[in-house]
Design a protein around this motif. Structure first.
Motif, PDB file in Angstrom:
ATOM      1  N   UNK A 111     144.805 146.660 -50.924  1.00 59.13           N
ATOM      2  CA  UNK A 111     146.085 145.976 -50.838  1.00 59.13           C
ATOM      3  C   UNK A 111     146.863 146.042 -52.143  1.00 59.13           C
ATOM      4  N   UNK A 112     146.150 145.856 -53.253  1.00 54.95           N
ATOM      5  CA  UNK A 112     146.820 145.892 -54.560  1.00 54.95           C
ATOM      6  C   UNK A 112     147.367 147.293 -54.845  1.00 54.95           C
ATOM      7  N   UNK A 113     146.546 148.309 -54.609  1.00 58.11           N
ATOM      8  CA  UNK A 113     146.989 149.683 -54.861  1.00 58.11           C
ATOM      9  C   UNK A 113     148.117 150.086 -53.914  1.00 58.11           C
ATOM     10  N   UNK A 114     148.067 149.584 -52.678  1.00 50.98           N
ATOM     11  CA  UNK A 114     149.127 149.887 -51.713  1.00 50.98           C
ATOM     12  C   UNK A 114     150.473 149.364 -52.222  1.00 50.98           C
ATOM     13  N   UNK A 128     136.599 135.143 -54.903  1.00 52.94           N
ATOM     14  CA  UNK A 128     137.292 134.926 -53.632  1.00 52.94           C
ATOM     15  C   UNK A 128     138.416 135.950 -53.487  1.00 52.94           C
ATOM     16  N   UNK A 129     138.912 136.169 -52.273  1.00 56.80           N
ATOM     17  CA  UNK A 129     140.023 137.113 -52.108  1.00 56.80           C
ATOM     18  C   UNK A 129     141.224 136.793 -53.002  1.00 56.80           C
ATOM     19  N   UNK A 130     141.571 135.510 -53.088  1.00 52.57           N
ATOM     20  CA  UNK A 130     142.762 135.160 -53.883  1.00 52.57           C
ATOM     21  C   UNK A 130     142.571 135.514 -55.353  1.00 52.57           C
ATOM     22  N   UNK A 131     141.394 135.236 -55.906  1.00 49.73           N
ATOM     23  CA  UNK A 131     141.206 135.518 -57.342  1.00 49.73           C
ATOM     24  C   UNK A 131     140.996 137.013 -57.568  1.00 49.73           C
ATOM     25  N   UNK A 132     140.317 137.701 -56.636  1.00 49.74           N
ATOM     26  CA  UNK A 132     140.181 139.155 -56.792  1.00 49.74           C
ATOM     27  C   UNK A 132     141.567 139.799 -56.876  1.00 49.74           C
ATOM     28  N   UNK A 133     142.477 139.302 -56.066  1.00 49.23           N
ATOM     29  CA  UNK A 133     143.848 139.818 -56.077  1.00 49.23           C
ATOM     30  C   UNK A 133     144.522 139.466 -57.409  1.00 49.23           C
ATOM     31  N   UNK A 134     144.394 138.192 -57.796  1.00 43.41           N
ATOM     32  CA  UNK A 134     145.028 137.784 -59.064  1.00 43.41           C
ATOM     33  C   UNK A 134     144.421 138.536 -60.250  1.00 43.41           C
ATOM     34  N   UNK A 135     143.124 138.826 -60.179  1.00 40.83           N
ATOM     35  CA  UNK A 135     142.446 139.575 -61.247  1.00 40.83           C
ATOM     36  C   UNK A 135     143.158 140.917 -61.482  1.00 40.83           C
ATOM     37  N   UNK A 136     143.395 141.665 -60.420  1.00 36.61           N
ATOM     38  CA  UNK A 136     144.100 142.952 -60.582  1.00 36.61           C
ATOM     39  C   UNK A 136     145.507 142.717 -61.114  1.00 36.61           C
ATOM     40  N   UNK A 137     146.149 141.666 -60.607  1.00 37.83           N
ATOM     41  CA  UNK A 137     147.529 141.399 -61.044  1.00 37.83           C
ATOM     42  C   UNK A 137     147.589 141.009 -62.520  1.00 37.83           C
ATOM     43  N   UNK A 138     146.560 140.309 -63.009  1.00 29.61           N
ATOM     44  CA  UNK A 138     146.652 139.776 -64.368  1.00 29.61           C
ATOM     45  C   UNK A 138     146.047 140.699 -65.417  1.00 29.61           C
ATOM     46  N   UNK A 139     145.140 141.584 -65.053  1.00 32.81           N
ATOM     47  CA  UNK A 139     144.502 142.396 -66.106  1.00 32.81           C
ATOM     48  C   UNK A 139     144.971 143.840 -66.143  1.00 32.81           C
ATOM     49  N   UNK A 140     145.467 144.378 -65.021  1.00 32.54           N
ATOM     50  CA  UNK A 140     145.704 145.827 -64.956  1.00 32.54           C
ATOM     51  C   UNK A 140     146.762 146.290 -65.959  1.00 32.54           C
ATOM     52  N   UNK A 141     147.806 145.485 -66.142  1.00 36.46           N
ATOM     53  CA  UNK A 141     148.882 145.946 -67.014  1.00 36.46           C
ATOM     54  C   UNK A 141     148.441 146.079 -68.470  1.00 36.46           C
ATOM     55  N   UNK A 142     147.401 145.352 -68.869  1.00 35.10           N
ATOM     56  CA  UNK A 142     146.932 145.429 -70.252  1.00 35.10           C
ATOM     57  C   UNK A 142     145.656 146.250 -70.406  1.00 35.10           C
ATOM     58  N   UNK A 143     144.747 146.113 -69.459  1.00 33.08           N
ATOM     59  CA  UNK A 143     143.446 146.793 -69.584  1.00 33.08           C
ATOM     60  C   UNK A 143     143.343 148.027 -68.688  1.00 33.08           C
TER      61      UNK A 143
END
Ligand code: ZN
Length: 475
Positions: free
Chosen positions: A437-440, A391-406
């Motif tokens: 949106x996340x990259x922006x 879903x849009x909400x989890x796709x957004x949270x996915x980037x927020x939760x994994x990018x800093x480590x992976x």
């Protein structure tokens, strides 16, 4: 597939970030779709027949829709979901459509609403707002479109700009539809429609007819699947046939992520199960062991392994009894990866020839387990949020939760994981918008220059999935 009706759909509400997100999204809006994991019936594209009525296309097979109505007391049979014992269900498309639309308000705020609305407007060009009053008008407009040649499956495939679509077949499938696709210039290695090797029905001892399936595996391959060695040889042989039909990956749906090397005990366990004498714990142990065997096979034949544990199948037993599998009765459970994957990672985790794409149904594992694992082992890649989480909400949270480590480059791109062919462009579009949106935000916060964000969004939408799933590589 331009999304003209709601240009800023899902883009950030803050004007500065929205402007940046628009620029980033424009770079990927028209890129071809790479769909490395899904469940479209290959017969659809092999036969290229017109779709049936709008309900049979959009409602009956979509268990996201039928389960929501079931949760409000509407029986699946009223929505045309076939019964297991052949007892009558509703088959009139218009009646099913009306019944569904009466309950449209249930989908407010859900991704199902977004996908269906976008499918109606962007794929079918039907802009009438759905309500009990407009149900017939929308149904007639959809039915008229489905009668046009431009709405045949192959024409839609072209219009959706799909570069490659992977379907999923069991080792018992004769791959006849894929042979037809190859003969028509659509399939085969490097083709536009390829298969995926999914052996659950010959690996999961709890699968209905497991032993009969293993017999059948022997008949198809000419191997003696009465023995464990013959069983492994038969699986290797089917993998070769799948690779010849264009497969670049395998797909494993297990209850847990457990891996285990049983060594010589594997043959003993196999013999016991074949005699119908499986013991408690054998099912999970054998599945865990087979992941090690499949990793070894992957090292030889190059298939990318997809692992998606955590679905408690047929949790709704009434639904399973009445309507069978894959009709919305599965529920996610807590899933553990760190200890479960340790045997596999000890053996092959640092071998970059092996490629394992991990999915989860347990969102809590993204930050705690999956991002650290994918960010620390050469063989691991992080699959997109999948099923219940797509879903849009989890796709957004996915980037927020994994990018800093992976980072971005241990992720594997978006998967639509869908049976609903017409929703494919819509789902990929949603993922591209969320990533824009996340990259922006990273650009607005001066954490990433615009030119690097621009390169990243093209990688996420197109280059990464193509590379991770080995599309366009010669085997
Ligand atoms: Zn799937």
């Amino acid at each position: 597939m331009p999304t003209s009706t709601r240009p800023d759909l899902l883009l950030p509400a803050e004007p500065g970030q929205r402007a940046l997100a628009r620029e980033l999204y424009a770079l990927v809006e028209q890129l071809p779709i790479i769909s490395p994991h899904g469940h479209v019936d290959p017969a659809l594209l092999a036969e290229d027949q017109p779709f049936p009525d709008p309900s049979q296309l959009l409602i009956v097979p979509d268990h996201y829709l039928t389960r929501m109505l079931l949760s409000q007391g509407v029986a699946p049979g009223e929505l045309g979901v076939p019964s297991r014992d052949g007892s009558p269900v509703q088959t009139d498309g218009r009646t099913i459509w009306r019944r569904f639309v009466e309950h449209w308000h249930l989908f407010r705020g859900t991704p199902s609403r977004l996908w269906l609305e976008q499918t109606l407007t962007e794929v079918f060009g039907v802009h009438t707002r759905l309500s009990a009053q407009t149900a017939d008008e929308v149904y007639d407009a959809l039915a008229a479109k489905l009668a046009e040649p431009d709405f045949r499956p192959r024409a839609l495939f072209e219009r959706f700009n799909i570069e490659v679509l992977a379907t999923t077949e069991s080792p018992l499938d004769d791959l006849g539809r894929h042979a037809k696709l190859a003969a028509d210039g659509w399939g085969g290695p490097g083709g536009r429609v390829v298969t995926t090797f999914r052996p659950d029905n010959v690996v999961d001892l709890a699968f209905e007819d497991w032993s009969a399936n293993v017999d059948r595996l022997g008949e198809i391959t000419g191997e003696d699947t009465g023995t464990y060695a013959g069983y492994l040889a038969a699986l290797r042989s089917r993998r070769e046939a799948f690779i010849a039909a264009g497969a670049t990956s395998s797909d494993h749906g297990h209850l847990t992520a457990r891996t285990l090397d049983l060594g010589a005990d594997a043959a003993t366990l196999f013999d016991r199960a074949r005699r119908g004498r499986a013991e408690p714990g054998d099912t999970e142990a054998f599945q865990a062991h087979m992941l090690m065997e499949f990793a070894r096979m992957s090292l030889d034949d190059g298939l990318v392994m997809q692992l998606h544990p955590g679905a408690v199948r047929n949790h709704n037993r009434w639904l399973h009894t009445r309507h069978g599998r894959d009709v919305g009765g599965d529920i996610p459970q807590v899933t553990e990866y760190v200890h479960a994957l340790a045997p596999l990672l000890d053996a092959y985790g640092n071998d970059s020839r092996l490629r394992v794409v991990l999915y989860t149904l347990d969102e809590d594992t993204f930050t705690r387990e999956l991002a650290p694992l994918a960010g620390g082992y050469a063989a691991l890649w992080l699959g997109a949020p999948w099923w219940f989480l797509d879903s849009p909400e989890v796709l957004r949270r996915f980037r927020e939760t994994v990018t800093e480590t992976a980072g971005f480059y241990n992720t594997a791109g978006f998967v639509d994981d869908t049976r609903a062919f017409c929703s494919i462009p819509v789902r990929h579009d949603v993922a591209r918008r969320v990533d824009a949106g996340f990259l922006a935000r990273l650009v607005a916060e001066h954490r990433l220059p615009m030119d690097e964000a621009a390169e990243t969004i093209v990688d996420l939408a197109y280059r990464l999935p193509k590379r991770v799933f080995k599309f366009g590589e010669s085997a």
